[in-house]
Design a protein around this motif. Structure first.
Motif, PDB file in Angstrom:
ATOM      1  N   SER A  97     -24.642  15.128 -23.913  1.00 35.91           N
ATOM      2  CA  SER A  97     -24.867  16.578 -24.006  1.00 35.91           C
ATOM      3  C   SER A  97     -25.296  17.151 -22.647  1.00 35.91           C
ATOM      4  CB  SER A  97     -25.888  16.913 -25.082  1.00 35.91           C
ATOM      5  OG  SER A  97     -27.152  16.384 -24.746  1.00 35.91           O
ATOM      6  N   LYS A 107     -24.111  24.905 -25.856  1.00 36.76           N
ATOM      7  CA  LYS A 107     -25.002  25.660 -24.960  1.00 36.76           C
ATOM      8  C   LYS A 107     -24.295  26.860 -24.337  1.00 36.76           C
ATOM      9  CE  LYS A 107     -27.664  21.659 -23.403  1.00 36.76           C
ATOM     10  NZ  LYS A 107     -27.806  20.687 -22.323  1.00 36.76           N
ATOM     11  N   VAL A 136     -28.603  24.685 -30.504  1.00 39.43           N
ATOM     12  CA  VAL A 136     -29.211  23.881 -29.445  1.00 39.43           C
ATOM     13  C   VAL A 136     -30.741  23.914 -29.596  1.00 39.43           C
ATOM     14  CG1 VAL A 136     -29.480  23.635 -26.946  1.00 39.43           C
ATOM     15  CG2 VAL A 136     -27.277  24.322 -27.901  1.00 39.43           C
ATOM     16  N   GLU A 137     -31.297  25.121 -29.565  1.00 38.56           N
ATOM     17  CA  GLU A 137     -32.761  25.290 -29.527  1.00 38.56           C
ATOM     18  C   GLU A 137     -33.297  26.043 -30.733  1.00 38.56           C
ATOM     19  OE1 GLU A 137     -35.242  24.743 -27.278  1.00 38.56           O
ATOM     20  OE2 GLU A 137     -33.979  23.494 -25.990  1.00 38.56           O
ATOM     21  N   ASP A 138     -32.462  26.949 -31.248  1.00 36.11           N
ATOM     22  CA  ASP A 138     -32.976  27.922 -32.203  1.00 36.11           C
ATOM     23  C   ASP A 138     -32.007  28.029 -33.401  1.00 36.11           C
ATOM     24  OD1 ASP A 138     -33.640  30.264 -33.521  1.00 36.11           O
ATOM     25  OD2 ASP A 138     -33.970  31.419 -31.689  1.00 36.11           O
ATOM     26  N   GLU A 141     -29.031  30.480 -33.718  1.00 37.79           N
ATOM     27  CA  GLU A 141     -27.759  30.296 -32.993  1.00 37.79           C
ATOM     28  C   GLU A 141     -26.593  30.035 -33.952  1.00 37.79           C
ATOM     29  OE1 GLU A 141     -28.218  27.221 -29.908  1.00 37.79           O
ATOM     30  OE2 GLU A 141     -30.295  27.854 -29.718  1.00 37.79           O
ATOM     31  N   ARG A 162     -28.606  20.050 -37.968  1.00 35.00           N
ATOM     32  CA  ARG A 162     -29.765  19.911 -37.082  1.00 35.00           C
ATOM     33  C   ARG A 162     -29.384  20.562 -35.768  1.00 35.00           C
ATOM     34  NH1 ARG A 162     -30.771  14.515 -39.482  1.00 35.00           N
ATOM     35  NH2 ARG A 162     -32.881  14.555 -40.340  1.00 35.00           N
ATOM     36  N   LEU A 163     -30.445  20.914 -34.997  1.00 32.62           N
ATOM     37  CA  LEU A 163     -30.200  21.449 -33.651  1.00 32.62           C
ATOM     38  C   LEU A 163     -30.096  20.284 -32.676  1.00 32.62           C
ATOM     39  CD1 LEU A 163     -33.023  24.140 -33.793  1.00 32.62           C
ATOM     40  CD2 LEU A 163     -30.553  24.546 -34.081  1.00 32.62           C
ATOM     41  N   LYS A 165     -31.883  19.897 -30.130  1.00 31.51           N
ATOM     42  CA  LYS A 165     -33.251  19.472 -29.787  1.00 31.51           C
ATOM     43  C   LYS A 165     -33.911  18.651 -30.894  1.00 31.51           C
ATOM     44  CE  LYS A 165     -36.207  23.122 -31.531  1.00 31.51           C
ATOM     45  NZ  LYS A 165     -37.054  24.246 -31.367  1.00 31.51           N
ATOM     46  N   ASP A 166     -33.381  18.707 -32.127  1.00 30.28           N
ATOM     47  CA  ASP A 166     -33.946  17.915 -33.233  1.00 30.28           C
ATOM     48  C   ASP A 166     -33.600  16.437 -33.104  1.00 30.28           C
ATOM     49  OD1 ASP A 166     -34.787  20.287 -34.465  1.00 30.28           O
ATOM     50  OD2 ASP A 166     -32.976  20.424 -35.711  1.00 30.28           O
TER      51      ASP A 166
END
Ligand SMILES: Cc1cc2nc3c(=O)[nH]c(=O)nc-3n(C[C@H](O)[C@H](O)[C@H](O)COP(=O)(O)O)c2cc1C
Length: 320
Positions: A97, A107, A136-138, A141, A162-163, A165-166
Protein backbone atom coordinates in the motif's frame (compact mmCIF):
# COMPACT_ATOMS: atom_id res chain seq x y z
CA UNK A 1 -25.34 -18.26 -1.05
CA UNK A 2 -21.94 -18.89 -2.58
CA UNK A 3 -18.79 -19.39 -0.55
CA UNK A 4 -15.44 -18.17 -1.80
CA UNK A 5 -11.98 -19.06 -0.59
CA UNK A 6 -10.09 -15.88 0.23
CA UNK A 7 -6.71 -15.16 -1.29
CA UNK A 8 -4.00 -15.43 1.35
CA UNK A 9 -0.50 -14.78 0.17
CA UNK A 10 1.91 -17.51 1.31
CA UNK A 11 -0.94 -19.75 2.50
CA UNK A 12 -3.74 -20.42 0.01
CA UNK A 13 -1.32 -21.11 -2.83
CA UNK A 14 -2.00 -23.59 -5.65
CA UNK A 15 -0.85 -26.57 -3.57
CA UNK A 16 -3.04 -25.65 -0.61
CA UNK A 17 -6.05 -25.04 -2.87
CA UNK A 18 -5.66 -28.30 -4.75
CA UNK A 19 -5.28 -30.41 -1.62
CA UNK A 20 -7.96 -28.54 0.33
CA UNK A 21 -10.54 -28.95 -2.44
CA UNK A 22 -9.78 -32.66 -2.65
CA UNK A 23 -10.70 -33.13 1.00
CA UNK A 24 -13.49 -30.68 1.71
CA UNK A 25 -16.68 -29.49 0.03
CA UNK A 26 -18.51 -26.17 0.16
CA UNK A 27 -16.19 -23.79 -1.68
CA UNK A 28 -17.64 -22.56 -4.98
CA UNK A 29 -14.67 -20.56 -6.23
CA UNK A 30 -11.13 -19.91 -4.99
CA UNK A 31 -9.21 -16.69 -5.48
CA UNK A 32 -5.44 -16.90 -5.91
CA UNK A 33 -3.17 -14.85 -3.69
CA UNK A 34 -2.19 -11.66 -5.49
CA UNK A 35 -0.09 -11.97 -8.61
CA UNK A 36 1.91 -8.85 -9.40
CA UNK A 37 1.42 -7.40 -12.88
CA UNK A 38 4.42 -5.13 -13.36
CA UNK A 39 5.59 -3.05 -16.23
CA UNK A 40 7.86 -5.75 -17.66
CA UNK A 41 4.76 -7.66 -18.79
CA UNK A 42 6.03 -10.89 -17.33
CA UNK A 43 5.21 -13.03 -14.32
CA UNK A 44 7.60 -14.76 -11.97
CA UNK A 45 7.74 -18.58 -12.14
CA UNK A 46 6.05 -18.94 -8.75
CA UNK A 47 3.20 -16.70 -9.90
CA UNK A 48 2.72 -18.66 -13.11
CA UNK A 49 2.30 -21.80 -11.02
CA UNK A 50 -0.70 -20.18 -9.36
CA UNK A 51 -2.58 -20.11 -12.64
CA UNK A 52 -1.01 -22.82 -14.79
CA UNK A 53 -2.34 -25.20 -15.76
CA UNK A 54 -5.79 -23.64 -15.94
CA UNK A 55 -8.03 -24.76 -13.08
CA UNK A 56 -11.79 -24.47 -13.05
CA UNK A 57 -13.43 -22.37 -10.37
CA UNK A 58 -10.29 -20.36 -9.76
CA UNK A 59 -10.00 -16.62 -10.16
CA UNK A 60 -6.57 -15.04 -10.54
CA UNK A 61 -6.12 -11.97 -8.39
CA UNK A 62 -3.98 -9.22 -9.87
CA UNK A 63 -2.11 -6.52 -8.01
CA UNK A 64 -1.21 -3.50 -10.10
CA UNK A 65 -1.64 0.25 -10.16
CA UNK A 66 -0.71 0.50 -13.81
CA UNK A 67 -3.68 0.10 -16.14
CA UNK A 68 -1.60 -1.17 -19.07
CA UNK A 69 -0.03 -3.86 -16.90
CA UNK A 70 -3.41 -4.84 -15.49
CA UNK A 71 -4.92 -5.08 -18.97
CA UNK A 72 -1.96 -7.16 -20.16
CA UNK A 73 -2.32 -9.52 -17.17
CA UNK A 74 -6.09 -9.83 -17.59
CA UNK A 75 -5.71 -10.78 -21.25
CA UNK A 76 -2.98 -13.28 -20.33
CA UNK A 77 -5.39 -14.92 -17.88
CA UNK A 78 -8.14 -14.96 -20.50
CA UNK A 79 -5.85 -16.80 -22.90
CA UNK A 80 -5.24 -19.41 -20.21
CA UNK A 81 -9.01 -19.91 -19.95
CA UNK A 82 -9.99 -17.76 -16.98
CA UNK A 83 -13.29 -15.93 -17.32
CA UNK A 84 -12.80 -13.56 -14.37
CA UNK A 85 -9.86 -11.67 -12.93
CA UNK A 86 -9.89 -9.89 -9.60
CA UNK A 87 -8.34 -6.53 -8.82
CA UNK A 88 -6.68 -6.22 -5.41
CA UNK A 89 -7.68 -2.96 -3.72
CA UNK A 90 -7.42 -4.40 -0.24
CA UNK A 91 -3.86 -5.31 0.64
CA UNK A 92 -2.81 -3.12 3.62
CA UNK A 93 0.80 -4.29 3.89
CA UNK A 94 3.11 -1.24 3.93
CA UNK A 95 5.31 -2.70 1.17
CA UNK A 96 2.24 -2.88 -1.09
CA UNK A 97 0.00 0.00 0.00
CA UNK A 98 2.96 2.30 0.63
CA UNK A 99 3.77 2.05 -3.07
CA UNK A 100 0.26 3.01 -4.03
CA UNK A 101 -0.93 -0.52 -4.76
CA UNK A 102 -3.62 -2.67 -3.10
CA UNK A 103 -5.50 -0.62 -0.49
CA UNK A 104 -2.98 2.16 -1.19
CA UNK A 105 -4.95 2.85 -4.38
CA UNK A 106 -7.83 4.10 -2.22
CA UNK A 107 -5.68 7.06 -1.13
CA UNK A 108 -6.01 8.83 -4.47
CA UNK A 109 -9.52 8.33 -5.81
CA UNK A 110 -8.99 10.46 -8.91
CA UNK A 111 -6.11 8.25 -9.92
CA UNK A 112 -8.17 5.16 -9.11
CA UNK A 113 -10.98 6.46 -11.30
CA UNK A 114 -8.55 7.03 -14.18
CA UNK A 115 -7.12 3.53 -13.68
CA UNK A 116 -10.57 1.94 -13.78
CA UNK A 117 -11.59 4.03 -16.77
CA UNK A 118 -8.64 2.70 -18.75
CA UNK A 119 -9.17 -0.88 -17.64
CA UNK A 120 -12.88 -0.89 -18.45
CA UNK A 121 -12.29 0.80 -21.82
CA UNK A 122 -9.98 -2.01 -22.94
CA UNK A 123 -11.32 -4.59 -25.37
CA UNK A 124 -11.10 -8.35 -24.98
CA UNK A 125 -10.82 -8.63 -21.20
CA UNK A 126 -12.43 -11.35 -19.09
CA UNK A 127 -14.90 -10.01 -16.55
CA UNK A 128 -13.32 -7.96 -13.79
CA UNK A 129 -14.18 -8.17 -10.11
CA UNK A 130 -12.66 -6.23 -7.25
CA UNK A 131 -11.72 -7.05 -3.68
CA UNK A 132 -11.71 -3.85 -1.73
CA UNK A 133 -11.43 -2.22 1.65
CA UNK A 134 -13.85 0.57 2.52
CA UNK A 135 -11.38 3.41 2.97
CA UNK A 136 -8.00 4.46 4.24
CA UNK A 137 -8.43 6.51 7.43
CA UNK A 138 -12.06 7.40 7.84
CA UNK A 139 -15.24 5.31 7.39
CA UNK A 140 -16.91 8.25 5.60
CA UNK A 141 -14.58 7.60 2.63
CA UNK A 142 -16.82 4.68 1.72
CA UNK A 143 -19.29 7.10 0.09
CA UNK A 144 -16.79 8.45 -2.44
CA UNK A 145 -15.45 4.96 -3.11
CA UNK A 146 -18.88 3.54 -3.92
CA UNK A 147 -19.59 6.53 -6.20
CA UNK A 148 -16.51 5.57 -8.25
CA UNK A 149 -17.27 1.85 -8.36
CA UNK A 150 -20.82 2.61 -9.54
CA UNK A 151 -19.38 3.94 -12.79
CA UNK A 152 -17.92 0.57 -13.79
CA UNK A 153 -19.45 -2.81 -14.66
CA UNK A 154 -17.72 -4.93 -12.05
CA UNK A 155 -18.69 -8.57 -12.22
CA UNK A 156 -18.55 -8.77 -8.44
CA UNK A 157 -17.54 -6.52 -5.56
CA UNK A 158 -15.95 -8.35 -2.68
CA UNK A 159 -15.89 -6.06 0.33
CA UNK A 160 -13.63 -6.47 3.32
CA UNK A 161 -15.24 -3.79 5.47
CA UNK A 162 -12.16 -2.49 7.21
CA UNK A 163 -10.08 0.61 6.57
CA UNK A 164 -6.47 0.42 5.48
CA UNK A 165 -5.45 1.70 8.92
CA UNK A 166 -7.41 -1.12 10.64
CA UNK A 167 -5.15 -3.75 9.09
CA UNK A 168 -6.92 -6.95 10.32
CA UNK A 169 -7.77 -5.61 13.77
CA UNK A 170 -11.00 -4.47 15.41
CA UNK A 171 -14.51 -5.40 14.39
CA UNK A 172 -15.57 -5.40 10.77
CA UNK A 173 -17.40 -2.20 9.84
CA UNK A 174 -20.81 -3.53 8.87
CA UNK A 175 -22.16 0.00 8.52
CA UNK A 176 -19.69 0.55 5.66
CA UNK A 177 -20.79 -2.70 4.01
CA UNK A 178 -24.34 -1.38 4.28
CA UNK A 179 -23.36 1.60 2.12
CA UNK A 180 -22.37 -0.87 -0.60
CA UNK A 181 -25.58 -2.80 0.01
CA UNK A 182 -27.62 0.35 -0.55
CA UNK A 183 -25.74 1.34 -3.68
CA UNK A 184 -25.37 -1.90 -5.66
CA UNK A 185 -27.49 -4.81 -6.79
CA UNK A 186 -27.19 -7.16 -3.83
CA UNK A 187 -26.25 -10.12 -6.01
CA UNK A 188 -23.04 -8.37 -7.02
CA UNK A 189 -21.81 -8.19 -3.44
CA UNK A 190 -19.67 -10.56 -1.44
CA UNK A 191 -19.01 -10.03 2.28
CA UNK A 192 -15.53 -10.86 3.55
CA UNK A 193 -14.16 -10.66 7.07
CA UNK A 194 -14.33 -12.47 10.39
CA UNK A 195 -16.70 -15.22 9.31
CA UNK A 196 -15.53 -17.90 11.68
CA UNK A 197 -18.64 -19.97 12.30
CA UNK A 198 -21.80 -21.05 10.48
CA UNK A 199 -23.71 -18.66 12.74
CA UNK A 200 -21.55 -15.74 11.58
CA UNK A 201 -22.44 -16.57 7.97
CA UNK A 202 -26.13 -16.93 8.75
CA UNK A 203 -26.11 -13.57 10.47
CA UNK A 204 -24.62 -11.92 7.39
CA UNK A 205 -27.20 -13.66 5.18
CA UNK A 206 -29.97 -12.35 7.43
CA UNK A 207 -28.63 -8.81 7.66
CA UNK A 208 -27.89 -8.54 3.94
CA UNK A 209 -30.43 -10.72 2.13
CA UNK A 210 -29.72 -11.52 -1.50
CA UNK A 211 -25.97 -10.99 -1.50
CA UNK A 212 -24.04 -13.24 -3.87
CA UNK A 213 -21.98 -14.80 -1.13
CA UNK A 214 -19.39 -14.66 1.56
CA UNK A 215 -15.63 -15.11 1.37
CA UNK A 216 -13.67 -16.78 4.13
CA UNK A 217 -9.96 -16.91 4.86
CA UNK A 218 -8.80 -17.29 8.44
CA UNK A 219 -12.09 -18.93 9.48
CA UNK A 220 -11.54 -21.72 6.99
CA UNK A 221 -7.91 -22.14 8.04
CA UNK A 222 -9.03 -22.51 11.66
CA UNK A 223 -11.85 -24.90 10.74
CA UNK A 224 -11.46 -26.49 7.30
CA UNK A 225 -15.02 -27.83 7.56
CA UNK A 226 -16.45 -24.30 7.85
CA UNK A 227 -17.76 -24.08 4.24
CA UNK A 228 -19.53 -27.45 4.62
CA UNK A 229 -21.06 -26.27 7.88
CA UNK A 230 -22.21 -22.99 6.34
CA UNK A 231 -23.79 -24.74 3.36
CA UNK A 232 -25.55 -27.14 5.71
CA UNK A 233 -26.74 -24.29 7.91
CA UNK A 234 -28.10 -22.06 5.13
CA UNK A 235 -29.87 -24.88 3.28
CA UNK A 236 -31.41 -26.53 6.31
CA UNK A 237 -33.97 -25.16 8.76
CA UNK A 238 -33.21 -27.84 11.31
CA UNK A 239 -29.57 -27.38 12.07
CA UNK A 240 -27.82 -30.28 13.70
CA UNK A 241 -25.61 -29.83 16.73
CA UNK A 242 -22.65 -30.90 14.61
CA UNK A 243 -23.01 -27.87 12.36
CA UNK A 244 -23.23 -25.50 15.27
CA UNK A 245 -20.34 -26.75 17.29
CA UNK A 246 -17.23 -24.69 16.93
CA UNK A 247 -14.63 -27.22 18.04
CA UNK A 248 -14.12 -30.21 15.78
CA UNK A 249 -15.44 -33.72 16.39
CA UNK A 250 -13.29 -36.89 16.26
CA UNK A 251 -14.58 -37.65 12.79
CA UNK A 252 -13.69 -34.14 11.62
CA UNK A 253 -10.25 -34.47 13.23
CA UNK A 254 -9.56 -37.60 11.20
CA UNK A 255 -10.50 -35.76 8.01
CA UNK A 256 -8.31 -32.81 8.93
CA UNK A 257 -5.43 -35.13 9.67
CA UNK A 258 -5.81 -36.87 6.29
CA UNK A 259 -5.82 -33.43 4.64
CA UNK A 260 -2.67 -32.39 6.51
CA UNK A 261 -0.85 -35.62 5.59
CA UNK A 262 -1.72 -35.08 1.95
CA UNK A 263 -0.69 -31.43 2.17
CA UNK A 264 2.68 -32.41 3.64
CA UNK A 265 3.31 -34.82 0.74
CA UNK A 266 2.35 -32.28 -1.91
CA UNK A 267 4.48 -29.54 -0.33
CA UNK A 268 7.40 -31.98 -0.05
CA UNK A 269 7.25 -32.55 -3.79
CA UNK A 270 7.67 -28.80 -4.46
CA UNK A 271 9.75 -27.45 -1.60
CA UNK A 272 13.36 -28.19 -0.98
CA UNK A 273 13.28 -30.09 2.28
CA UNK A 274 11.45 -30.87 5.51
CA UNK A 275 12.39 -27.51 7.06
CA UNK A 276 10.48 -25.61 4.36
CA UNK A 277 7.48 -27.93 4.59
CA UNK A 278 7.52 -27.61 8.37
CA UNK A 279 7.41 -23.85 8.18
CA UNK A 280 4.31 -24.05 5.93
CA UNK A 281 2.62 -26.45 8.35
CA UNK A 282 3.51 -24.28 11.34
CA UNK A 283 1.93 -21.27 9.66
CA UNK A 284 -1.24 -23.25 9.00
CA UNK A 285 -1.36 -24.53 12.58
CA UNK A 286 -1.18 -20.96 13.86
CA UNK A 287 -4.80 -20.73 12.62
CA UNK A 288 -5.89 -24.37 12.90
CA UNK A 289 -5.12 -24.82 16.59
CA UNK A 290 -8.09 -22.64 17.56
CA UNK A 291 -10.62 -25.32 16.66
CA UNK A 292 -9.17 -27.93 19.00
CA UNK A 293 -9.89 -28.16 22.69
CA UNK A 294 -6.23 -28.87 23.38
CA UNK A 295 -5.14 -26.60 20.55
CA UNK A 296 -2.59 -24.63 22.57
CA UNK A 297 -0.63 -27.74 23.44
CA UNK A 298 -0.80 -29.08 19.88
CA UNK A 299 0.47 -25.74 18.59
CA UNK A 300 3.30 -25.76 21.09
CA UNK A 301 4.36 -29.26 20.02
CA UNK A 302 4.10 -28.38 16.32
CA UNK A 303 6.11 -25.19 16.81
CA UNK A 304 8.85 -27.11 18.62
CA UNK A 305 9.10 -29.73 15.86
CA UNK A 306 12.36 -29.83 13.96
CA UNK A 307 11.70 -32.96 11.89
CA UNK A 308 8.73 -34.61 10.21
CA UNK A 309 8.76 -37.21 12.95
CA UNK A 310 8.45 -34.55 15.69
CA UNK A 311 5.71 -32.87 13.70
CA UNK A 312 3.71 -36.05 13.24
CA UNK A 313 3.87 -36.81 16.93
CA UNK A 314 2.89 -33.24 17.81
CA UNK A 315 0.06 -32.92 15.30
CA UNK A 316 -1.31 -36.43 15.69
CA UNK A 317 -1.87 -36.59 19.36
CA UNK A 318 -5.17 -34.77 18.99
CA UNK A 319 -6.85 -37.70 17.28
CA UNK A 320 -5.36 -40.41 19.49
C1 LIG B 1 -1.51 -13.89 5.70
C2 LIG B 1 -2.55 -13.19 4.85
C3 LIG B 1 -2.37 -13.06 3.47
C4 LIG B 1 -3.33 -12.39 2.70
N1 LIG B 1 -3.14 -12.28 1.33
C5 LIG B 1 -4.08 -11.64 0.57
C6 LIG B 1 -3.94 -11.54 -0.85
O1 LIG B 1 -2.99 -12.03 -1.46
N2 LIG B 1 -4.92 -10.87 -1.52
C7 LIG B 1 -6.01 -10.33 -0.89
O2 LIG B 1 -6.88 -9.75 -1.54
N3 LIG B 1 -6.17 -10.43 0.44
C8 LIG B 1 -5.24 -11.08 1.17
N4 LIG B 1 -5.45 -11.23 2.51
C9 LIG B 1 -6.74 -10.79 3.10
C10 LIG B 1 -7.74 -11.96 3.11
O3 LIG B 1 -8.08 -12.35 1.80
C11 LIG B 1 -9.05 -11.54 3.83
O4 LIG B 1 -9.56 -10.40 3.21
C12 LIG B 1 -8.83 -11.24 5.32
O5 LIG B 1 -8.06 -12.26 5.93
C13 LIG B 1 -10.17 -11.08 6.04
O6 LIG B 1 -10.98 -12.23 5.86
P1 LIG B 1 -11.05 -13.40 7.00
O7 LIG B 1 -11.45 -12.74 8.28
O8 LIG B 1 -12.07 -14.38 6.46
O9 LIG B 1 -9.68 -13.98 7.09
C14 LIG B 1 -4.49 -11.86 3.31
C15 LIG B 1 -4.66 -12.00 4.70
C16 LIG B 1 -3.71 -12.64 5.47
C17 LIG B 1 -3.95 -12.76 6.95
Amino acid sequence: MKIYLAPMEGITNFIFRRVYLRHFRGIDTSYTPFIVANQTFSFKTGEKREVMPFTDNTVPQILSNNPDSFVWAAKYMKELGYTEVNLNLGCPSPTVSGRGRGAGMLKDLEKLDAFLDKVFSAEGLPSVSVKTRVGVEDPAEVNAITEIYKKYPFDKIIVHPRLLKDLYKGSVRKDCFRVFYENFESDKLVFNGDINTAQDAMKIAEEFPGIDGIMTGRGLLADPLLPEKIKAAVSDDTISEDVLQTSVSKDASARILAFLDDLWDEYAAYLSGDADVLSKMKELWSYLYRSFDDGESILKAVRKARTRQDYIIGARHFVL
